[in-house]
Scaffold this motif. Structure first.
Motif, mmCIF file in Angstrom:
data_model
loop_
_atom_site.group_PDB
_atom_site.id
_atom_site.type_symbol
_atom_site.label_atom_id
_atom_site.label_comp_id
_atom_site.label_asym_id
_atom_site.label_seq_id
_atom_site.Cartn_x
_atom_site.Cartn_y
_atom_site.Cartn_z
ATOM 1 N N LYS A 1 -8.528 -8.025 -27.636
ATOM 2 C CA LYS A 1 -8.719 -6.937 -28.590
ATOM 3 C C LYS A 1 -7.360 -6.547 -29.165
ATOM 4 C CE LYS A 1 -11.891 -3.925 -27.795
ATOM 5 N NZ LYS A 1 -12.694 -2.808 -27.229
ATOM 6 N N ASP A 2 -7.253 -6.572 -30.510
ATOM 7 C CA ASP A 2 -5.961 -6.296 -31.140
ATOM 8 C C ASP A 2 -5.784 -4.795 -31.388
ATOM 9 O OD1 ASP A 2 -7.464 -5.677 -33.351
ATOM 10 O OD2 ASP A 2 -6.950 -7.478 -34.489
ATOM 11 N N ALA A 3 -4.710 -4.433 -32.100
ATOM 12 C CA ALA A 3 -4.367 -3.018 -32.283
ATOM 13 C C ALA A 3 -5.391 -2.270 -33.116
ATOM 14 C CB ALA A 3 -2.979 -2.908 -32.932
ATOM 15 N N ASP A 4 -6.180 -2.976 -33.942
ATOM 16 C CA ASP A 4 -7.218 -2.336 -34.755
ATOM 17 C C ASP A 4 -8.597 -2.442 -34.107
ATOM 18 O OD1 ASP A 4 -5.346 -1.640 -36.563
ATOM 19 O OD2 ASP A 4 -5.887 -3.110 -38.094
ATOM 20 N N ASN A 5 -8.631 -2.767 -32.801
ATOM 21 C CA ASN A 5 -9.878 -2.902 -32.044
ATOM 22 C C ASN A 5 -10.761 -4.043 -32.537
ATOM 23 O OD1 ASN A 5 -9.465 -0.903 -30.103
ATOM 24 N ND2 ASN A 5 -10.194 0.709 -31.473
ATOM 25 N N ASN A 6 -10.154 -5.034 -33.188
ATOM 26 C CA ASN A 6 -10.897 -6.243 -33.540
ATOM 27 C C ASN A 6 -10.883 -7.182 -32.343
ATOM 28 O OD1 ASN A 6 -11.209 -5.377 -36.265
ATOM 29 N ND2 ASN A 6 -9.116 -6.059 -36.688
ATOM 30 N N THR B 1 -4.688 -7.058 -26.355
ATOM 31 C CA THR B 1 -4.926 -6.804 -24.937
ATOM 32 C C THR B 1 -6.006 -7.744 -24.428
ATOM 33 O OG1 THR B 1 -4.359 -4.474 -25.254
ATOM 34 C CG2 THR B 1 -5.530 -5.044 -23.242
ATOM 35 N N LEU B 2 -5.754 -8.345 -23.271
ATOM 36 C CA LEU B 2 -6.728 -9.240 -22.646
ATOM 37 C C LEU B 2 -7.868 -8.400 -22.070
ATOM 38 C CD1 LEU B 2 -7.478 -12.115 -21.800
ATOM 39 C CD2 LEU B 2 -6.072 -11.800 -19.755
ATOM 40 N N VAL B 3 -9.084 -8.615 -22.572
ATOM 41 C CA VAL B 3 -10.231 -7.786 -22.200
ATOM 42 C C VAL B 3 -11.060 -8.445 -21.108
ATOM 43 C CG1 VAL B 3 -12.361 -6.711 -23.039
ATOM 44 C CG2 VAL B 3 -10.314 -6.723 -24.476
ATOM 45 N N SER B 4 -11.334 -9.753 -21.240
ATOM 46 C CA SER B 4 -12.195 -10.421 -20.259
ATOM 47 C C SER B 4 -11.856 -11.895 -20.182
ATOM 48 C CB SER B 4 -13.682 -10.244 -20.614
ATOM 49 O OG SER B 4 -13.975 -10.910 -21.823
ATOM 50 N N ILE B 5 -12.215 -12.488 -19.045
ATOM 51 C CA ILE B 5 -12.024 -13.919 -18.811
ATOM 52 C C ILE B 5 -13.355 -14.491 -18.329
ATOM 53 C CG2 ILE B 5 -10.747 -15.697 -17.554
ATOM 54 C CD1 ILE B 5 -8.504 -13.668 -17.128
ATOM 55 N N GLU B 6 -13.891 -15.450 -19.067
ATOM 56 C CA GLU B 6 -15.134 -16.116 -18.675
ATOM 57 C C GLU B 6 -14.793 -17.478 -18.077
ATOM 58 O OE1 GLU B 6 -17.797 -16.464 -21.935
ATOM 59 O OE2 GLU B 6 -17.523 -14.389 -22.585
ATOM 60 N N ARG B 7 -15.213 -17.698 -16.850
ATOM 61 C CA ARG B 7 -14.945 -18.961 -16.182
ATOM 62 C C ARG B 7 -16.059 -19.949 -16.487
ATOM 63 N NH1 ARG B 7 -9.615 -18.722 -15.035
ATOM 64 N NH2 ARG B 7 -9.095 -16.771 -13.986
#
Length: 287
Positions: free
Chosen positions: A240-245, A223-229
């Motif tokens: 963040k993947d399925a195991d919260n890594n 899942t896309l969590v943040s975008i830094e410009r």
């Protein structure tokens, strides 16, 4: 060219050196040691590797048809058998017959092996989608006849023609004119490969499910969590993947595969997109 003396710098006997000979025409060969590592060709299997033809995917981001048939699926023992298969028009990439054994198939391409006019219920026809595993290698993910009619395409360019007709260009070289105006660069479109029409749109927004297609995290998805410009440099995203890594990569390296509230529009290889650690790999081998 600088004037050079044959004997000494005080002599009047000068000459012009010959210009260096340049390459004449496109390269036609590829050494096996220089071939992309994700092809997984054995080092001692000869000096040469098949050089992909120019096509919709880059040389180092594709898998030639000959490698698919001979090295991955083992449907052929050598190049001669691959040529016989493709000349019988038994190989289609995205629904089009390809008779070039070096044709480059790439990410999200649908490879169909069987007669072109075979029925959807024909079990003798094999259909695969080219995807990445979590180690960044191409895998041939088996799909059914219904899913083989669609593919996901990332929009790499959005512009207007000289007569102000809007168009988009996708990662596999397609140009789509008169597109929906909400489609922008880096979005993903679900394409029907039978008529080339757009069936669905995935916006590249926070919360979308994305696949990493370049870099050392290639093949992982989450899942896309943040975008830094970073103006003037590379924009960085956190996933963040399925195991919260959590891991970071460049913004240009990701490919949206699902909306924030939905499931992926194509089936994905096993593994949930989670890259195992070295210790987890060791434990899996010992079991």
């Amino acid at each position: 060219f600088a004037l050079v003396s044959k004997s000494n710098p005080f002599s009047t006997d000068y000459y012009l050196p010959k210009p260096a000979t340049m390459a004449r025409g496109p390269k036609k060969h590829l050494k096996r040691l220089i071939a992309p590592k994700h092809w997984m060709l054995d080092k001692m299997g000869g000096a040469w590797a098949p050089r992909p033809s120019t096509g919709p995917h880059k040389l180092r981001e594709c898998l030639p048809v000959i490698v698919i048939l001979r090295n991955r699926l083992k449907y052929a023992l050598n190049r001669r058998e691959v040529v016989q298969i493709v000349m019988e028009k038994l190989v289609q990439v995205d629904g089009k017959i390809r008779t070039d054994p070096n044709f480059p198939a790439g990410l999200m391409d649908v490879v169909t092996l069987g007669p072109h006019n075979a029925a959807a219920s024909d079990n003798s026809v094999d259909r695969f989608r080219l995807m990445y595993d979590v180690k960044g290698r191409f895998v041939l993910h088996k799909i059914d006849a219904k899913e083989a009619n669609t593919k996901l395409c990332k929009v790499v360019k959005q512009d207007f023609t000289g007569k102000a007709v809007s168009y988009i260009v996708t990662h596999d070289g397609r140009t789509i004119r008169y597109h929906d105006p909400i489609i922008k660069r880096n979005d993903t479109v679900l394409l029907d490969i039978r008529d080339g029409k757009v069936k669905d749109i995935i916006k590249m927004n926070i919360g979308a499910k994305v696949l990493v297609t370049k870099g050392k995290n290639r093949g992982r998805y989450g899942t896309l969590v943040s975008i830094e410009r970073h103006p003037g440099s590379f924009d960085i995203v956190t996933i963040k993947d399925a195991d919260n890594n959590s891991f970071a990569t460049r913004f240009d390296n990701i490919f949206a595969i699902a909306k924030a509230d939905g499931k992926p529009l194509v089936s994905l290889p096993k593994g949930r997109g989670v890259a195992p650690t070295i210790l987890q790999e060791q434990q899996a081998r010992n079991q």
